[in-house]
Design an enzyme around this catalytic site. Structure first.
Site, PDB file in Angstrom:
ATOM      1  N   TYR B 150      27.717  -4.352  -1.776  1.00 15.42           N
ATOM      2  CA  TYR B 150      26.403  -4.353  -2.406  1.00 15.42           C
ATOM      3  C   TYR B 150      25.807  -2.957  -2.282  1.00 15.42           C
ATOM      4  O   TYR B 150      25.417  -2.539  -1.190  1.00 15.42           O
ATOM      5  CB  TYR B 150      25.522  -5.398  -1.722  1.00 15.42           C
ATOM      6  CG  TYR B 150      24.135  -5.506  -2.329  1.00 15.42           C
ATOM      7  CD1 TYR B 150      23.927  -6.233  -3.502  1.00 15.42           C
ATOM      8  CD2 TYR B 150      23.047  -4.877  -1.734  1.00 15.42           C
ATOM      9  CE1 TYR B 150      22.659  -6.321  -4.065  1.00 15.42           C
ATOM     10  CE2 TYR B 150      21.778  -4.968  -2.289  1.00 15.42           C
ATOM     11  CZ  TYR B 150      21.594  -5.690  -3.453  1.00 15.42           C
ATOM     12  OH  TYR B 150      20.342  -5.782  -4.009  1.00 15.42           O
ATOM     13  N   GLN B 152      23.086  -0.628  -2.872  1.00 20.08           N
ATOM     14  CA  GLN B 152      21.677  -0.386  -3.202  1.00 20.08           C
ATOM     15  C   GLN B 152      21.197   0.955  -2.658  1.00 20.08           C
ATOM     16  O   GLN B 152      20.842   1.849  -3.409  1.00 20.08           O
ATOM     17  CB  GLN B 152      20.801  -1.516  -2.668  1.00 20.08           C
ATOM     18  CG  GLN B 152      19.304  -1.289  -2.931  1.00 20.08           C
ATOM     19  CD  GLN B 152      18.465  -2.517  -2.604  1.00 20.08           C
ATOM     20  OE1 GLN B 152      18.705  -3.600  -3.112  1.00 20.08           O
ATOM     21  NE2 GLN B 152      17.470  -2.346  -1.745  1.00 20.08           N
ATOM     22  N   THR B 153      21.213   1.101  -1.324  1.00 17.29           N
ATOM     23  CA  THR B 153      20.683   2.310  -0.684  1.00 17.29           C
ATOM     24  C   THR B 153      21.348   3.581  -1.209  1.00 17.29           C
ATOM     25  O   THR B 153      22.541   3.588  -1.483  1.00 17.29           O
ATOM     26  CB  THR B 153      20.897   2.205   0.832  1.00 17.29           C
ATOM     27  OG1 THR B 153      20.212   1.043   1.293  1.00 17.29           O
ATOM     28  CG2 THR B 153      20.373   3.421   1.571  1.00 17.29           C
ATOM     29  N   GLY B 433      23.951   1.883  37.525  1.00 17.12           N
ATOM     30  CA  GLY B 433      25.033   2.756  37.083  1.00 17.12           C
ATOM     31  C   GLY B 433      26.087   2.030  36.263  1.00 17.12           C
ATOM     32  O   GLY B 433      26.511   2.520  35.213  1.00 17.12           O
ATOM     33  N   GLU B 456      17.030  -4.335   5.993  1.00 18.57           N
ATOM     34  CA  GLU B 456      16.157  -5.435   5.569  1.00 18.57           C
ATOM     35  C   GLU B 456      14.689  -5.067   5.807  1.00 18.57           C
ATOM     36  O   GLU B 456      13.885  -5.896   6.189  1.00 18.57           O
ATOM     37  CB  GLU B 456      16.494  -6.747   6.300  1.00 18.57           C
ATOM     38  CG  GLU B 456      17.873  -7.297   6.034  1.00 18.57           C
ATOM     39  CD  GLU B 456      18.090  -7.696   4.582  1.00 18.57           C
ATOM     40  OE1 GLU B 456      17.106  -7.980   3.892  1.00 18.57           O
ATOM     41  OE2 GLU B 456      19.256  -7.682   4.153  1.00 18.57           O
ATOM     42  N   ASP B 458      12.614  -1.331   7.154  1.00 22.56           N
ATOM     43  CA  ASP B 458      12.373  -0.594   8.390  1.00 22.56           C
ATOM     44  C   ASP B 458      11.239  -1.267   9.164  1.00 22.56           C
ATOM     45  O   ASP B 458      10.215  -1.644   8.593  1.00 22.56           O
ATOM     46  CB  ASP B 458      11.986   0.848   8.044  1.00 22.56           C
ATOM     47  CG  ASP B 458      11.527   1.624   9.255  1.00 22.56           C
ATOM     48  OD1 ASP B 458      12.371   2.213   9.935  1.00 22.56           O
ATOM     49  OD2 ASP B 458      10.298   1.615   9.529  1.00 22.56           O
TER      50      ASP B 458
END
Lengths: 695, 695
Positions: B150, B152-153, B433, B456, B458
């Site tokens: 998909y 989109q970005t 530690g 989904e 920020d």
């Protein structure tokens, strides 16, 4: 074969305005004097040294950073050993000072397998060895004929050093010590440079003489053959495995099955076992050891500023280049806004920008105090009467100062490293999605920095020491025996004025800000004292209060140091009024933002009113963000971190963020040599051998 | 060759008491009914399904986890493809449901290169495709004949979807679309499964018809050859490089140089381009899309509880095994204390234990609301009059509910994922530690989880939507038009009672706790409304207030959902009174600890007095820690996370922490095959070829 017009990709540009133009605009809108501020922060000499080291290191293939984030641990560790060796060769060739080696290592940007040899092993031999031991171990170690590490922490014991299980039993018959690991939890663990590199270790072990335990002491033990580099008989040694970061370091484990070492291998400058009488001699001046710890912690505070500066530099530059959405109230024809203009971004980044300056000046202040005190102590303990110049009273004052510095240095170490560690993650998130890419440079720095929050005293554990010291100081004052140091003074001021109440004008008077922070510390101290002494509450039930108290006191110390730095004549002499003014705003932002975040404590202590806190939040901090915003890029430029050191596409000085992300993904990413067979019914993973791919 | 007595190391045990004994003691001191609580949380069916999947997966070599943290990215990605293929083979062989595939993937413990195909690609085709497109794409995708993602970005746009630069231009002459990337920043970026795996993508691109932009729409585009798996002509596609986590996923980039696709490739269930008339038809019910987003967010909230449970399980068990220092007030002969007994540890871990339950019940609550609403909507929009059963009014009420759920789901997604992400890091540090070792299992989970804070929506950006909705609701009420949903009601209650003031008995009355959280939300809402509407302050200057408001409202919703869950008849029916009582204490701890941390807002709103806050801090929370402490191990046991899923030496169910750390370091760590040549003057890094080493 697939085709694309030649150079089509290369010719594509990011949509405008370009990152380089945006950063130019940023730099044009502020008059902060980057060069002079850099010199004030780092000194001209340090900057020049770094520049010449950079010119030397960057062209060498062995120091290439492009594959750091893609390689597995076996490969990374080997390459890092290669870097360490080459640095050492250069150090000899160019006769580097320790400071130069340190600066070079810093530029390399990763811990190497020599790191613990070059630091703790050499330091411990030097400080705790006798002249005979210097000849036997230190001189060879300095020539890298033996490679060592410092083996204190065990699988079962870290913070509680007295609980170490490794034993060193004195054998009066043959004048040797037997080093032994009686349990699995006695295994040394986390020991830097031990996993694969060291052939010697300074081993901290419980000294047992005729059945009596004298506590942990340092012993030099050879663990691997100098020729074959295989473990010696009855030594079980190796690397402890992969970690969240620090994977270029071979942290190791170490077990001994009754290994004998000669008498001379117990480091004996301070404590000795008398060979003939079989008895133990205690150290004369244990406070000298405290001195070293204080120095280490001052360095951690100073470094915390630098570490944070790395994240803030990257995030600030990137948020000036990144544009997303229009301003909600803007004209619909307006372009997208620089992310740095959003208040929600500013309120995360700019207080961190202020913090990195605050931590820097605080570390410097601690260093100065430490050095002043060291020279006073040295003079006082000189055998030459003429040189002393200090009577017993001055010596006592010095001891008081040292106690103050030692106790407060614990809290500052904790607060500074927590601020830097968590601050890096805030910076990473402020970069949005691209912050998650290793090419952002923040994630790797964060992962490597995190141990600092645990070692040299776990940040939560340490706060008990600060509280214990503050309670002790408060008791002394109530008993009419103030020591006169700063802690004692702020407690006294509070006590004298408590009934009248405070009325600090934090919004208009800077010195009142410092006073309000001092007041809160004192208030919390006497509250804790009441719980402990009057109400007899258990120590355990007060741990949370102690942590808050230590944090409060450390915040006071940072505010005080920052205020003194920005009000100092040295600063006025070094900087023009405008640059100085911006630093002053940073002081106010750091202080008022902290005050607002800790509002309920300030209010409960009566240091400020609810109205003042509301004004701080709704007006003062927002105004400071507005005032500092135009100078943000220049303020990070002044830290002068070279691009090669940042190793960040997002934080590049020239703003070519998108071009660099694209270049690295397409040119430096070996994953793109793979051609998958993507179908689940074919068990073969690849269609062709790597490198036959067409990106 | 070096020698050690045979089996000497194997025979060494940790110093006592053993971890297994300590965890037995922990389990013996509480009557929490682990089994029934597990079933309440997960259902018996889910637990049984997981057990049988575990039995199937764990023995297969391909799913081995031992080298996950040592391998480089090239190797890890290939192995992960192997896991994905094998899972798919098993899914077909055993005819797994989607839920079973999802559960199996969860146990594997890493994202695989099929992940985006199996989720977003299939979902988008299914939901946004027409029956014709289902035949053409979905059915083949379900058979894995085409593998998709998909897209989109983009490099330049993430949050601001409307700013995407990729274009899809309608060509009326030949009835095609031309997909093009006009700039470098138009490159698709971060696209999961695209880097090396997918041969198809759903590409979001600006739809241009005759020069007019209709905004982003989904287009199916083939990007690689189905046979050779090489990129198609005029497609530039590859992997974006290493990341902070998620390195078993091939997030990719994608550029198009005017690639033509047929008309049928625009997903056309909701929007269409009329082929003949060249004009565009809008979606009928855009709110359905909101429904999906709400469902995704409810899942994120539910998962956040599970992710946090992983960290809390590890840290709680380890802190019950780890012993360090004596209690400060204890008899000097006492042994070392379990770290979990320290209040400073409890105050970090136990509120997170409470949070994981709180998030779980909240996610469940959201899911229920969503499902109720979906069935109501479905009924209302049914073409069959008989089935509808809902008039326009009910439909409007449904829309109101959906608007409420959609707006509030943004804030909950943000708060829940931030809580889980930051909570994991708190758990890691609570392990001291050893938390830094990859064998702790926390660091890797943290690194892989972090994207959830950004994708989904920020987490900071999302809070604006909540604030916008709350302001709108407040305006509606002031205008005398309340909608009657929960948000509307709490605002109305506040408005009616504001002048009289509140007096919530948060220390003794649980429902008053919920009311106090509601009051604070309402107070902050009307404050923000005053700033925006009366004082006309800029949107930007209010972003910080909006973020605080969204956080406050989301905390209210979690407190409310948690309260409803622990007071529900279902819970009483499922659990014995003691177990139910402990869950009730968890509700109180979550709520009062949150109230104390946000003290200044509660005080400023008048919801509680300063005295109540002081009592909360000094008494109520500490008492709750004491009360919950004995049940901590059973409360994490109830989450029933299998050891193989935890992949943690520290969090083992049997408490054999030190044995497992040692085993993994010495047996699973390929670094120990290297024998270094440690001397700087020898440029060779190794003395022998790997595997000739003697550990």
């Amino acid at each position: 074969m697939p085709t694309l017009p030649p150079n089509w990709v290369k010719a594509l540009k990011p949509s405008g305005p370009q990152g380089s133009e945006l950063l130019q605009q940023e730099r044009a809108q502020s008059n902060v004097d980057v060069e002079r501020l850099s010199e004030l922060l780092h000194t001209k000499k340090t900057l020049e040294r770094r520049a010449s080291l950079l010119a030397l290191l960057q062209p060498e293939r062995v120091f290439d950073k492009s594959q750091n984030h893609t390689l597995g641990r076996v490969e990374r560790l080997q390459r890092s050993l290669g870097k360490a060796k080459r640095l050492q060769q250069l150090a000899e060739e160019h006769k580097w000072s320790m400071a130069e080696l340190h600066a070079a290592n810093d530029l390399i940007g990763e811990p190497t397998p020599y790191a613990l040899h070059a630091s703790m092993f050499l330091v411990t031999l030097r400080e705790q060895g006798t002249p005979e031991q210097h000849k036997l171990f230190l001189e060879r170690a300095e020539r890298y004929e033996i490679i060592g590490c410092y083996a204190q922490t065990e699988l079962g014991h870290g913070s509680n050093v007295r609980g170490l299980e490794t034993t060193a039993t004195w054998n009066s018959n043959d004048k040797t010590f037997t080093i032994n690991s009686p349990t699995l939890t006695a295994s040394k663990w986390w020991i830097g440079s031990l996993g694969r590199t060291a052939n010697h270790a300074v081993v901290m072990a419980q000294l047992l003489i005729e059945g009596k335990n004298y506590g942990p002491h340092p012993f030099v033990v050879q663990v691997r053959d100098l020729e074959t580099h295989q473990p010696l008989d009855n030594v079980y040694v190796g690397d402890i495995g992969p970690k969240f970061g620090y994977n270029t370091m071979d942290n190791g484990f170490l077990l001994f099955n009754n290994v004998k070492i000669p008498h001379v291998n117990m480091l004996a400058r301070f404590c000795q076992v008398d060979k003939e009488k079989n008895h133990y001699t205690k150290p004369a001046m244990p406070s000298l050891v405290f001195g070293t710890m204080t120095w280490v912690r001052a360095n951690i505070v100073l470094d915390a500023g630098g570490v944070l500066a790395r994240g803030v530099t990257i995030a600030t530059r990137y948020c000036a280049v990144r544009r997303q959405f229009q301003d909600h109230d803007a004209d619909s024809r307006a372009g997208e806004t620089q992310v740095l203009n959003y208040k929600m971004v500013q309120v995360r980044l700019l207080p961190l920008l202020a913090s990195m300056y605050a931590l820097h000046f605080t570390g410097r202040g601690m260093m100065r105090l430490y050095e002043e005190n060291q020279s006073r102590m040295k003079a006082a303990s000189s055998p030459d009467q003429e040189l002393r110049g200090a009577g017993p009273e001055q010596l006592r004052a010095g001891a008081n100062l040292l106690a103050d510095l030692h106790a407060t240095s614990c809290g500052l170490k904790a607060l500074a490293s927590t601020t830097a560690g968590e601050g890096l993650e805030i910076c990473r998130r402020a970069c949005g999605g691209h912050g998650y890419s290793s090419y952002s440079g923040i994630g790797p720095a964060y992962a490597d920095y995190l141990p600092t929050l645990t070692w040299e005293g776990d940040n939560y554990m340490l706060t008990q020491q600060v509280a214990r010291y503050l309670l002790k100081s408060a008791r002394a004052i109530l008993a009419g025996k103030p020591t006169g140091n700063d802690t004692s003074q702020i407690l006294q001021v509070y006590l004298d004025r408590r009934d009248k109440g405070a009325s600090f004008d934090v919004l208009d008077e800077d010195k009142d800000i410092v006073a309000a922070f001092a007041w809160r510390t004192a208030h919390l101290t006497f509250e804790a004292l009441k719980h402990r002494d009057a109400e007899q509450r258990s120590w355990n039930s007060l741990l949370v209060d102690f942590w808050r108290l230590s944090t409060a006191h450390s915040q006071y110390l940072i505010v005080k140091n920052f205020y003194e730095a920005v009000s100092s004549p040295q600063l006025s002499a070094a900087l023009d009024p405008e640059t100085k003014g911006v630093l002053h705003q940073l002081f106010r932002l750091f202080s008022l933002h902290t005050l607002e975040r800790e509002a309920s404590e300030f209010f409960a202590s009566g240091a400020v009113t609810v109205r003042q806190i509301a004004l701080t939040r709704t007006t003062a901090v927002l105004n400071l963000l507005d005032e500092i915003r135009p100078h943000a890029v220049r303020l990070v430029d002044a830290w002068a971190i070279p691009d090669w050191h940042l190793d960040s596409s997002l934080g590049r000085y020239d703003g070519k963020v998108y071009e660099d992300l694209f270049r690295r993904a397409s040119e430096e990413n070996p994953v793109n040599d793979l051609v998958f067979d993507p179908y689940p019914w074919n068990s073969a993973l690849l269609k062709y051998e790597p490198a036959k791919s067409k990106l």
